[in-house]
Write an enzyme that holds these catalytic residues in place. Sequence first.
Site, PDB file in Angstrom:
ATOM      1  N   PHE A  17       0.800  -1.250  -0.082  1.00 24.13           N
ATOM      2  CA  PHE A  17       0.076   0.070  -0.060  1.00 24.13           C
ATOM      3  C   PHE A  17       1.028   1.333   0.034  1.00 24.13           C
ATOM      4  CE2 PHE A  17       0.886  -0.341   4.556  1.00 24.13           C
ATOM      5  CZ  PHE A  17       0.976   1.091   4.911  1.00 24.13           C
ATOM      6  N   LYS A  34      -1.150  -7.073  -9.282  1.00 25.33           N
ATOM      7  CA  LYS A  34      -2.307  -7.074  -8.113  1.00 25.33           C
ATOM      8  C   LYS A  34      -1.686  -6.005  -7.099  1.00 25.33           C
ATOM      9  CE  LYS A  34      -2.902  -8.121  -4.493  1.00 25.33           C
ATOM     10  NZ  LYS A  34      -3.564  -7.236  -3.168  1.00 25.33           N
ATOM     11  N   GLU A  64      -5.076  -3.825  -1.926  1.00 25.78           N
ATOM     12  CA  GLU A  64      -6.541  -3.423  -1.934  1.00 25.78           C
ATOM     13  C   GLU A  64      -6.806  -2.315  -1.031  1.00 25.78           C
ATOM     14  OE1 GLU A  64      -4.678  -5.962  -0.520  1.00 25.78           O
ATOM     15  OE2 GLU A  64      -5.555  -7.043   1.094  1.00 25.78           O
ATOM     16  N   SER A 111       5.438  -6.998   3.175  1.00 26.23           N
ATOM     17  CA  SER A 111       6.029  -7.411   4.648  1.00 26.23           C
ATOM     18  C   SER A 111       6.969  -8.685   4.453  1.00 26.23           C
ATOM     19  CB  SER A 111       4.909  -7.577   5.653  1.00 26.23           C
ATOM     20  OG  SER A 111       3.899  -8.400   5.303  1.00 26.23           O
ATOM     21  N   CYS A 146       9.300   1.734   3.508  1.00 23.18           N
ATOM     22  CA  CYS A 146      10.430   0.828   3.624  1.00 23.18           C
ATOM     23  C   CYS A 146      11.679   1.188   3.671  1.00 23.18           C
ATOM     24  CB  CYS A 146      10.225  -0.325   2.601  1.00 23.18           C
ATOM     25  SG  CYS A 146      10.893   0.398   0.803  1.00 23.18           S
ATOM     26  N   GLU A 193       9.339  -4.167  13.050  1.00 21.13           N
ATOM     27  CA  GLU A 193       9.036  -3.043  11.924  1.00 21.13           C
ATOM     28  C   GLU A 193       7.587  -2.550  12.458  1.00 21.13           C
ATOM     29  OE1 GLU A 193       7.942  -3.963   7.885  1.00 21.13           O
ATOM     30  OE2 GLU A 193       8.936  -2.394   7.211  1.00 21.13           O
TER      31      GLU A 193
END
Length: 496
Positions: free
Chosen positions: A150, A174, A177, A227, A282, A381
């Site tokens: 995301f 993909k 969402e 992740s 990240c 994290e």
Amino acid sequence: MTTRISHWIDGRLTEGTSGRTSPVYNPATGAVTGEVDLASLEELDTAVASASAAAKEWRSASLSHRSAVLFAFRELLHQRTPELAAIITSEHGKVLSDAAGEIARGLENVEFATGVPNLLKGGFTEQAATGVDVYNIRQPLGVVAGVTPFNFPAMVPLWMCANAIACGNAFILKPSEKDPSAALFLAQLWKEAGLPDGLFTVLHGDKVAVDGLLDHLGIAAVSFVGSTPIAKYIYERGTANGKRVQALGGAKNHALVLPDADVDMAADSVVSAAYGSAGERCMALSVAVAVGDVAQPLVDAIAARLPKLTVGDGTDADTDMGPLITAEHRDKVAGYVGAGQEAGATVVVDGREGDLPTDGFFLGTTLLDHVTPEMTVYTDEIFGPVLSVVRVDTYEEGLELINSNQYANGTAIFTRDGGAARRFQFDVEVGMVGINVPIPVPVAYYSFGGWKDSLFGDTHMYGPEGINFYTRGKVVTQRWPDPATSSVDLGFPRTR
Ligand code: NAD
């Protein structure tokens, strides 16, 4: 009113038929703004069939034609950056300038891919044996897929699709969402740029769609960013099915601040990299390792900067930091602050307090000092606006801490000593290193990737390694003999 967010299959919007959807929020208001379709396996089959037919044609397209499409796409992306940035901010929450920044970094990957005629140039050896020449060529894989997180809804898809398509593949995306609309905007731009239908597909979905991609016989390779637990899973399931997989995972990026560093510059850099995009990057610096006497001045300098940051709606030009992606994630991050406090860290600035907008998924900036390596604020994290300061006595102690961490995506050293920086570059076991540069995301003509639990697979993302990932090599050995000299020889061919 909510918007229905549908798939993009075979060059057009295609309403989902699975009957399953997922809500999409504006994180700055907390309102549901859309319902995204979640694909079924049947819809996945339709998408792969379309992509597969398009890939068969596209591999024959000349390199100059592919390059021309990429140039056109580059121009459209550049011109329409403000529109795309607004879409990103409305679903992700990051400030508009940050959204435009991620598009600009994605654009670099498109620019790199426009050079595909040069990038696919192989080697040629004349006279490898008498009258024998050898050369290598790189060919597309067919249909490849990208599963993206995301936090960069435009940049990470662009890391993948520009090179994949330039190399002659069809690409199925993909997207996350949580903020799926940027992917559809990219699809529209590809179409306007003249890319044939079926070569860029957007298949929205959840685990059903991702597992389907990992298992589908028609998919040759999967690029993943997300992740660590999911990256590991994607790598294992995809490779077990015989696919090429590059799976980039999570991070815990350390800044090592040496006693000779310029404290104000180091504080500016650490604050920018810890709290930009609300820490949902990240490459965010989430740990500052302060060596020796620099610790207290550094903590003071960081703490002095935080009250000046404005937290609010990302569409407001005065906002420095937007909301977090969901209410659950905001609460999880706030929970880490509480856990750090209970474990004995000093809460210098508490993001749970203060004057925050009441609607939306907001959390303020948190600064924790005297964090130790066994605390969950250090081990996990957090992916939020929380900076932990760990105090150490020596460079060696700081290096050991960084090298012991399971994550190894990025790191940065702050110093005025070139020798110390050179030593750090040599010693540190991390994939991307900044020297007085807080967010060392490589430019598009290098490749991006961490080590250890930050990357599963052996290929980094984009740049030269991306070109290799999306193609397979073929070596041709040729000779054009004189029929008059032809004879049978059962010996193994020698070059001498
Ligand atoms: P995520 O792992 O939850 O999701 C990433 C993608 O995987 C999404 O498309 C999601 O739909 C899918 N997914 C989620 N759970 C799945 C499951 N059980 N099975 C199959 N697919 C699944 O990550 P996120 O929350 O969207 O993104 C944040 C994470 O991404 C952070 O850990 C961050 O460090 C990481 N990230 C890494 C990099 C990098 O370059 N290393 C870059 C950006 C983000």
